[in-house]
Design an enzyme around this catalytic site. Structure first.
Site, PDB file in Angstrom:
ATOM      1  N   ASN A   1     -82.791 -38.487 -12.885  1.00  0.00           N
ATOM      2  CA  ASN A   1     -82.874 -39.680 -13.752  1.00  0.00           C
ATOM      3  C   ASN A   1     -84.246 -39.899 -14.375  1.00  0.00           C
ATOM      4  O   ASN A   1     -84.341 -40.362 -15.506  1.00  0.00           O
ATOM      5  CB  ASN A   1     -82.368 -40.929 -13.015  1.00  0.00           C
ATOM      6  CG  ASN A   1     -83.142 -41.238 -11.764  1.00  0.00           C
ATOM      7  OD1 ASN A   1     -83.666 -40.343 -11.108  1.00  0.00           O
ATOM      8  ND2 ASN A   1     -83.229 -42.493 -11.436  1.00  0.00           N
TER       9      ASN A   1
ATOM     10  N   GLY B   1     -83.215 -38.910  -3.997  1.00  0.00           N
ATOM     11  CA  GLY B   1     -81.834 -38.749  -4.451  1.00  0.00           C
ATOM     12  C   GLY B   1     -80.932 -39.766  -3.775  1.00  0.00           C
ATOM     13  O   GLY B   1     -81.381 -40.837  -3.343  1.00  0.00           O
ATOM     14  N   SER B   2     -79.669 -39.419  -3.657  1.00  0.00           N
ATOM     15  CA  SER B   2     -78.695 -40.384  -3.139  1.00  0.00           C
ATOM     16  C   SER B   2     -78.762 -40.491  -1.606  1.00  0.00           C
ATOM     17  O   SER B   2     -79.228 -39.571  -0.928  1.00  0.00           O
ATOM     18  CB  SER B   2     -77.292 -39.940  -3.549  1.00  0.00           C
ATOM     19  OG  SER B   2     -77.021 -38.672  -3.001  1.00  0.00           O
TER      20      SER B   2
ATOM     21  N   GLU C   1     -86.467 -40.834  -0.340  1.00  0.00           N
ATOM     22  CA  GLU C   1     -86.507 -41.888  -1.369  1.00  0.00           C
ATOM     23  C   GLU C   1     -85.081 -42.013  -1.896  1.00  0.00           C
ATOM     24  O   GLU C   1     -84.644 -41.196  -2.705  1.00  0.00           O
ATOM     25  CB  GLU C   1     -87.476 -41.492  -2.487  1.00  0.00           C
ATOM     26  CG  GLU C   1     -88.935 -41.422  -2.062  1.00  0.00           C
ATOM     27  CD  GLU C   1     -89.573 -42.789  -1.898  1.00  0.00           C
ATOM     28  OE1 GLU C   1     -89.081 -43.761  -2.511  1.00  0.00           O
ATOM     29  OE2 GLU C   1     -90.561 -42.903  -1.156  1.00  0.00           O
TER      30      GLU C   1
ATOM     31  N   CYS D   1     -83.372 -45.989 -10.123  1.00  0.00           N
ATOM     32  CA  CYS D   1     -83.075 -46.324  -8.717  1.00  0.00           C
ATOM     33  C   CYS D   1     -83.390 -47.776  -8.393  1.00  0.00           C
ATOM     34  O   CYS D   1     -82.728 -48.377  -7.553  1.00  0.00           O
ATOM     35  CB  CYS D   1     -83.837 -45.400  -7.788  1.00  0.00           C
ATOM     36  SG  CYS D   1     -85.611 -45.451  -8.060  1.00  0.00           S
TER      37      CYS D   1
ATOM     38  N   GLU E   1     -73.702 -48.362  -5.313  1.00  0.00           N
ATOM     39  CA  GLU E   1     -74.756 -48.455  -6.327  1.00  0.00           C
ATOM     40  C   GLU E   1     -74.167 -48.086  -7.694  1.00  0.00           C
ATOM     41  O   GLU E   1     -73.444 -47.088  -7.810  1.00  0.00           O
ATOM     42  CB  GLU E   1     -75.857 -47.454  -5.951  1.00  0.00           C
ATOM     43  CG  GLU E   1     -77.009 -47.412  -6.920  1.00  0.00           C
ATOM     44  CD  GLU E   1     -78.015 -46.319  -6.561  1.00  0.00           C
ATOM     45  OE1 GLU E   1     -77.742 -45.490  -5.677  1.00  0.00           O
ATOM     46  OE2 GLU E   1     -79.084 -46.309  -7.186  1.00  0.00           O
TER      47      GLU E   1
HETATM   48  P1  NAD Z   1     -78.403 -36.397  -5.590  1.00  0.00           P
HETATM   49  O1  NAD Z   1     -78.597 -36.851  -4.189  1.00  0.00           O
HETATM   50  O2  NAD Z   1     -77.037 -36.003  -6.029  1.00  0.00           O
HETATM   51  O3  NAD Z   1     -79.338 -35.128  -5.900  1.00  0.00           O
HETATM   52  C1  NAD Z   1     -80.739 -35.105  -5.645  1.00  0.00           C
HETATM   53  C2  NAD Z   1     -81.168 -33.667  -5.394  1.00  0.00           C
HETATM   54  O4  NAD Z   1     -80.477 -33.157  -4.250  1.00  0.00           O
HETATM   55  C3  NAD Z   1     -80.898 -32.691  -6.528  1.00  0.00           C
HETATM   56  O5  NAD Z   1     -82.055 -31.855  -6.681  1.00  0.00           O
HETATM   57  C4  NAD Z   1     -79.717 -31.872  -6.041  1.00  0.00           C
HETATM   58  O6  NAD Z   1     -79.798 -30.526  -6.462  1.00  0.00           O
HETATM   59  C5  NAD Z   1     -79.836 -31.922  -4.530  1.00  0.00           C
HETATM   60  N1  NAD Z   1     -78.523 -31.931  -3.870  1.00  0.00           N
HETATM   61  C6  NAD Z   1     -77.362 -32.485  -4.321  1.00  0.00           C
HETATM   62  N2  NAD Z   1     -76.368 -32.326  -3.418  1.00  0.00           N
HETATM   63  C7  NAD Z   1     -76.902 -31.664  -2.373  1.00  0.00           C
HETATM   64  C8  NAD Z   1     -76.401 -31.214  -1.113  1.00  0.00           C
HETATM   65  N3  NAD Z   1     -75.135 -31.419  -0.739  1.00  0.00           N
HETATM   66  N4  NAD Z   1     -77.248 -30.578  -0.288  1.00  0.00           N
HETATM   67  C9  NAD Z   1     -78.524 -30.377  -0.628  1.00  0.00           C
HETATM   68  N5  NAD Z   1     -79.069 -30.784  -1.795  1.00  0.00           N
HETATM   69  C10 NAD Z   1     -78.279 -31.406  -2.664  1.00  0.00           C
HETATM   70  O7  NAD Z   1     -79.011 -37.569  -6.479  1.00  0.00           O
HETATM   71  P2  NAD Z   1     -79.013 -37.683  -8.048  1.00  0.00           P
HETATM   72  O8  NAD Z   1     -77.622 -37.884  -8.546  1.00  0.00           O
HETATM   73  O9  NAD Z   1     -79.834 -36.591  -8.653  1.00  0.00           O
HETATM   74  O10 NAD Z   1     -79.836 -39.061  -8.213  1.00  0.00           O
HETATM   75  C11 NAD Z   1     -79.209 -40.317  -8.116  1.00  0.00           C
HETATM   76  C12 NAD Z   1     -79.521 -40.994  -6.796  1.00  0.00           C
HETATM   77  O11 NAD Z   1     -80.889 -40.896  -6.504  1.00  0.00           O
HETATM   78  C13 NAD Z   1     -79.210 -42.483  -6.847  1.00  0.00           C
HETATM   79  O12 NAD Z   1     -78.626 -42.872  -5.627  1.00  0.00           O
HETATM   80  C14 NAD Z   1     -80.592 -43.120  -6.972  1.00  0.00           C
HETATM   81  O13 NAD Z   1     -80.685 -44.438  -6.485  1.00  0.00           O
HETATM   82  C15 NAD Z   1     -81.419 -42.179  -6.185  1.00  0.00           C
HETATM   83  N6  NAD Z   1     -82.804 -42.238  -6.622  1.00  0.00           N
HETATM   84  C16 NAD Z   1     -83.724 -42.759  -5.773  1.00  0.00           C
HETATM   85  C17 NAD Z   1     -85.040 -42.863  -6.207  1.00  0.00           C
HETATM   86  C18 NAD Z   1     -86.116 -43.438  -5.325  1.00  0.00           C
HETATM   87  O14 NAD Z   1     -87.273 -43.304  -5.685  1.00  0.00           O
HETATM   88  N7  NAD Z   1     -85.789 -44.074  -4.220  1.00  0.00           N
HETATM   89  C19 NAD Z   1     -85.394 -42.415  -7.469  1.00  0.00           C
HETATM   90  C20 NAD Z   1     -84.407 -41.883  -8.294  1.00  0.00           C
HETATM   91  C21 NAD Z   1     -83.106 -41.780  -7.869  1.00  0.00           C
END
Ligand code: NAD
Length: 456
Positions: free
Chosen positions: A114, A187-188, A209, A243, A333
C-alpha cells in the site's frame, strides 16, 4: 546466490568482512538519499503504475517521508551508536557499567503493497543504520515499485551487504525457512501469525506491523467542520488503503447528518465533483481487493459515493450511514475507500463497543473538551493516534510507530528504528586493582551483615 542460502551467505560475509563502520553506514545512507532524489520521476511513475498515486501524494507519503527519515538518522547516528556509560551500584564497587549497541546480524524485512516504497525503505534505513546485513522482500502486488527498489538498492549495496528478493508466497516461504537474527514484517494480522510461527522455529525476535479496525470517535463538543475535513483527508488518502486510516466513525446521533454534509463538501473540494477524473485520487491495487470492497457495501445505506469502475480499479469515496455493529462492513479491517458511520447516544456506549474489538493500530478522537480527551485516551488501548486529527502522528520521528495486541508487536521510526534493529549489550567492567573479598566463601555473619547494608 541461491534463494535458499540468502541468510547464510550474508552471515558469512558479515563474519568475514565485519560490521560496516558508522562512517560507512552514513556514506551508504547519504548515497541512498542522493539516488532517491535523482530518480524521483521514476519513483513517481512506479507508484502511478501500481496504485495511480499522484506525484504530490507520492512525495508526501513515500519519497519525502524516506528522505526525512534518512536525514534524521544521519544527524543522530553517531550519538545513537556511542557506548553509553550507566550508573553502577555501590555493591559492585569499584567497577563501571556500559551499554553497547550492536547489530542483530542478518535481518529480513518483508513489506506490503500500500505504501510500497516507504514501508520497505523505512525499516531498511533503521536496519542499515544499526549495522545489519539485510534481505529485503518488497510486495509482489506493487511490482513496478518492487523492481525499482531492487535496481536502486543494488546500485548502492553489494550482494554481500543487502539482497533484494522479489516475488510472492513461494519466495517468502523459502526465506522464512532460513535462520535470520531479526524479522521485521509489515502486513496483515493473518500473515503476521504465519511469520511469528516461522520465527519461533529459531527463536528469532520479530517486529510485526499489522492492521485492524481503527476507530474515529467524535464527541458533542467537536468542531464538526474540521473533523469532517481531517477525517475525509485521512480516510481517502491512497483511496483508503492506509493501515492507520480511520476505519469507521462514531458520532452522536443528532450530528450524523451534519458530519455527512460537511464530508460531502470536502470530498467535492478535494477531488472535484467528478472524482474519477481527478488526478489526485488513487486506484484500488487489484481486482481481488476491488471485488472484496464492492461486496462490503452491498445492502448498506450509501450516503455518498458508491461508484465503481472495475476495469480502472476505481471505487469512489463512499460514506455509509446508520451502520450497525452487526453489519458485514464492521467485521474486518476495510482497507479501502469505504467509511461507515455509526451513531451513539452516550459516549460510554461508544467506548464499550470499541473495547469489544481487538486493540486497534490507530485511534482518533475529535473533541474540544480537554478532560474528556484525557479520559478517553486513558480508557482505550491503541498503537498510536491523534486528538483532533488523523494519520499524521506517524510523521513525527519522535513518536514510535507500531501496534499493540493483534495490531502489532514492536515499533519503529526515528531512533526507535535504530533501537529495533540493535541488541543492547550490557557490559560490567570490573577493576583488577581492587578485589573486594565480601562475596567469596567461606561465608560468615559478619560478611552477611555487610551484604545487608548494600542489598536492602
Ligand atoms: P499481506 O499480509 O497479504 O502481505 C504482506 C507481505 O507478506 C507481502 O510481502 C507478501 O508477499 C507476504 N505474504 C503474503 N502471504 C504470505 C504467507 N502466507 N506467508 C508468508 N508471506 C506472505 O498484507 P498486504 O495485503 O500486502 O497489506 C495489507 C495489510 O497490511 C493490512 O492489514 C494493513 O493494515 C497492513 N499494514 C500494516 C501497516 C503497519 O505499519 N502496521 C502498514 C501497511 C499495511
Amino acid at each position: 546466490m541461491s534463494l535458499q542460502n540468502r541468510a547464510a551467505e550474508l552471515r558469512i560475509s558479515l563474519q568475514q568482512d565485519g560490521v560496516l563502520s558508522v562512517e560507512q553506514r552514513k556514506n551508504k545512507l547519504e548515497l541512498l538519499k542522493k539516488k532517491i532524489i535523482a530518480i524521483q520521476p521514476e519513483i513517481n511513475q512506479a507508484l502511478k503504475d501500481d496504485l495511480g498515486k499522484s506525484a504530490f501524494e507520492t512525495y508526501t507519503t513515500e519519497i519525502g517521508f524516506i528522505l526525512e527519515e534518512i536525514s534524521y538518522t544521519l544527524k543522530n547516528l553517531k550519538a545513537w551508536t556511542e557506548t553509553k556509560k550507566v550508573k553502577t551500584p555501590l555493591a559492585l564497587f569499584p567497577g563501571k557499567s556500559f551499554i553497547h549497541a550492536e547489530p542483530y546480524g542478518v535481518v529480513l524485512i518483508i513489506s506490503p503493497w500500500n505504501y510500497p516504497f516507504q514501508l520497505c525503505l523505512s525499516p531498511f534505513i533503521g536496519a542499515i543504520a544499526a549495522g545489519n546485513r539485510v534481505v529485503l522482500k518488497p510486495s509482489e502486488y506493487a511490482s513496478h515499485t518492487s523492481s525499482l527498489i531492487k535496481r536502486l538498492i543494488t546500485e548502492i549495496f553489494s550482494d554481500k551487504e543487502v539482497c533484494v528478493v522479489e516475488g510472492g508466497l513461494e519466495e517468502t516461504q523459502a526465506l522464512l525457512q532460513q535462520k535470520f537474527d531479526y524479522i521485521f514484517f509489515t502486513g496483515s494480522t493473518a500473515v503476521g501469525k504465519v511469520i511469528m510461527k516461522s520465527a519461533a522455529e529459531y527463536l528469532t525476535p520479530v517486529t510485526l506491523e499489522l492492521g485492524g479496525k481503527s476507530p474515529c470517535l467524535i464527541d458533542e463538543t467537536a468542531n464538526i467542520d474540521l473533523a469532517a475535513k481531517r477525517i475525509v483527508w485521512g480516510k481517502f488518502l491512497n483511496a483508503g488503503q492506509t493501515c492507520v486510516a480511520p476505519d469507521y466513525v462514531l458520532i452522536p446521533e443528532h450530528l450524523q447528518n451534519l458530519l455527512i454534509d460537511k464530508m460531502k463538501h470536502y470530498l467535492s473540494v478535494f477531488y472535484s465533483p467528478n472524482v474519477e477524473s481527478s488526478k489526485d485520487y488513487p486506484r484500488i491495487v487489484n481486482h481481488r481487493h476491488f471485488d472484496r470492497l464492492k461486496e462490503l457495501i452491498t445492502d448498506c445505506d450509501v450516503a455518498h459515493g458508491g461508484d465503481f469502475n472495475r476495469e480502472d480499479h476505481f471505487i469512489s469515496p463512499t460514506i455509509l450511514k446508520d451502520v450497525q455493529w452487526t453489519d458485514k462492513v464492521m467485521e474486518d479491517e476495510i482497507f479501502g475507500p469505504v467509511l461507515p458511520i455509526l451513531t451513539y447516544t452516550k459516549i460510554d456506549e461508544a467506548v464499550a463497543h470499541i473495547l469489544k474489538y481487538p486493540k486497534p493500530l490507530a485511534f482518533y478522537f475529535f473533541s474540544e473538551d480537554s478532560s474528556q480527551q484525557k479520559s478517553i485516551v486513558s480508557q482505550i488501548p491503541f498503537g498510536g493516534g491523534c486528538i483532533n486529527d488523523t494519520v499524521v502522528h506517524l510523521a513525527n520521528p519522535h513518536l514510535p510507530f507500531g501496534g499493540v495486541g493483534t495490531s502489532g508487536i514492536g515499533s519503529y521510526h526515528g531512533q526507535k528504528s535504530f533501537d529495533t534493529f540493535s541488541h543492547y549489550k550490557s557490559v560490567y567492567h570490573q577493576s583488577s586493582v581492587i578485589d573486594v573479598p565480601l562475596r567469596y566463601p567461606p561465608y560468615n555473619e559478619n560478611k552477611l551483615s555487610w551484604v545487608k547494608l548494600f542489598l536492602r
